[in-house]
Design an enzyme around this catalytic site. Structure first.
Site, PDB file in Angstrom:
ATOM      1  N   GLU A  43       0.897  -1.166   0.000  1.00 39.15           N
ATOM      2  CA  GLU A  43       0.000   0.000   0.000  1.00 39.15           C
ATOM      3  C   GLU A  43       0.927   1.205   0.000  1.00 39.15           C
ATOM      4  OE1 GLU A  43      -1.596   3.100   0.486  1.00 39.15           O
ATOM      5  OE2 GLU A  43      -1.882   2.638   2.616  1.00 39.15           O
ATOM      6  N   CYS A  89      -1.662   9.038   2.415  1.00 36.95           N
ATOM      7  CA  CYS A  89      -1.575   8.582   1.027  1.00 36.95           C
ATOM      8  C   CYS A  89      -2.882   8.832   0.293  1.00 36.95           C
ATOM      9  CB  CYS A  89      -1.208   7.099   0.983  1.00 36.95           C
ATOM     10  SG  CYS A  89      -2.353   6.019   1.866  1.00 36.95           S
TER      11      CYS A  89
END
Length: 433
Positions: A209, A243
């Protein structure tokens, strides 16, 4: 930590796995239920440690800990269903798939959500029957140790969850250890490349991720006030250190001036200051060097013609909430991940133009689109090169929804049913009489 101690911890995890994998799932879930109780009983202590180590405003830190409790509830209620044998109709007398744990898993986790990132990896993996060794970010060492203590206090057997206070350089040796069966990393693009390379050398599964440069698209028919208020949170929460934060704000031309005026006003009213003050909305960034990186990205963009219409100044680790216009695709604020409170404002003509601009990124984590014409936008969803498309909402992680990206944002999925099945052996069974 010496390599001998690291090996001992991995051996302990392997020994614990040999028993844990045989424990009935109801007993594993009972441990997670106790974990949730211990977590919430001490949430203020944990939140204060998050704030002290990486600067998150205390109200946001408390919310992070509470969200971990929500995740526990979700898997307490659903894990047994997700992991039950799946009957498959064939010509055989019986045929089905089982979901069995892999073994010792390595987690490499970041500092920006130091509890949430660990929980969303560890909780479903442990319920599935795996054991965990976790290398946390170097700037949150006390939080990392608190997490191990939290699991220990929650009646888990020894070795189910262990903290590895090692450097990044030592991760390769852990991946190479034959007891370690897979690795999950949340972090930067470069860290992902390094971990995936090491995992591939040993034919071990990896989940990545990584970064994102999410587009936040506002169409001319959007509820403008809702779009503005959501855009503030999407970019400025956690000082922009996320993110999945909205980073590139794509505004349709005929509402651009109205949006920008409202957005500048709303962002300018954010309270910046001591992260331990409950009134603070934007605290310092996690480290001064990270703020310097954002400053450098901003300055390079300014040199290329970007215009700062709000903020733009740094004071040590504090970086003012910043809005930048006159953006072109070759600027760092467009084509790099800016991990701080800087919003790049871009205009577009048609939704097809917006999709093209949004897709013009090496990342593919998520996109938000604000519009009242839902039926029309739904027809455009396949055109977005993203792991998630949220309409009239900022991108956020939710235990009920699969989470992950495409392109340079990584691969694999966390959370939901997909997340608990990432680190299992899907074993096919066929029986004929």
């Amino acid at each position: 930590m010496t390599s001998e101690i690291t090996s001992e911890k991995i051996n302990t995890a392997a020994q614990a796995f040999s028993h844990w994998k045989t424990v009935n799932i109801t007993e594993r879930i009972a441990c997670i239920r106790q974990l949730k109780t211990t977590l919430l009983d001490n949430k203020r202590q944990y939140a204060e440690m998050i704030t002290a180590e990486m600067g998150k405003p205390i109200t946001q830190a408390v919310a992070e800990v509470e969200k971990c409790g929500v995740l526990c509830d979700y898997y307490i209620e659903n894990a047994a269903t997700f992991l039950q044998d799946r009957i498959i109709k064939t010509e055989a007398a019986e045929s089905y798939a089982t979901y069995e744990p892999l073994g010792v898993l390595l987690g490499v986790m970041p500092w920006n959500f130091p509890f949430w990132q660990v929980f969303r990896f560890a909780v479903p993996s442990i319920i599935a029957g795996n054991t965990i060794v976790l290398k946390h970010a170097s700037n949150v060492p006390e939080t990392a140790q608190l997490l191990e203590t939290l699991f220990t206090k929650s009646n888990f057997p020894v070795g189910i969850y262990q903290n590895l206070p090692i450097s990044s350089k030592e991760v390769a040796a852990v991946i190479a250890n034959p007891h370690v069966k897979a690795v999950s990393l949340t972090g930067s693009e470069n860290a992902g490349i390094s971990v995936a390379t090491e995992a591939a050398k040993h034919l071990k599964k990896s989940l990545l991720e990584l970064g994102g440069s999410n587009a936040f698209i506002v169409c001319e028919d959007a509820d403008l006030d809702k779009a503005v208020s959501t855009a503030v949170n999407a970019r400025m929460q956690n000082a922009g250190q996320s993110c999945i934060a909205g980073k590139r704000f794509l505004i349709q031309k005929n509402i651009y001036e109205s949006f920008l005026e409202k957005y500048i006003l709303a962002v300018s009213q954010l309270k910046m200051g001591d992260p331990m003050d409950p009134a603070t909305q934007v605290g310092p960034m996690a480290r001064a060097d990270l703020a310097q990186e954002v400053e450098e990205q901003l300055n390079r963009s300014i040199a290329m013609g970007a215009k700062v219409v709000l903020g733009g100044h740094r004071n040590d680790a504090y970086f003012e909430p910043t809005i930048v216009t006159n953006i072109t695709a070759d600027m760092p604020v467009f084509n790099e991940e800016v991990f701080g409170p800087v919003a790049a404002i871009i205009t577009f003509d048609t939704i097809e133009d917006a999709i093209k601009i949004s897709n013009n990124s090496r990342f593919g984590l998520g996109v938000s689109v604000f519009t009242q014409n839902i039926p029309f936008i739904k027809t455009k969803i396949p055109a977005f090169e993203e792991g998630a498309v949220f309409l009239n909402e900022m991108i956020k992680s939710d235990p009920r929804l699969p989470f992950g990206g495409v392109k340079k944002s990584g691969y694999g999925r966390e959370l939901s049913e997909e997340g608990i099945r990432e680190f299992v052996n899907i074993k096919t069974v066929l029986i004929n009489n």
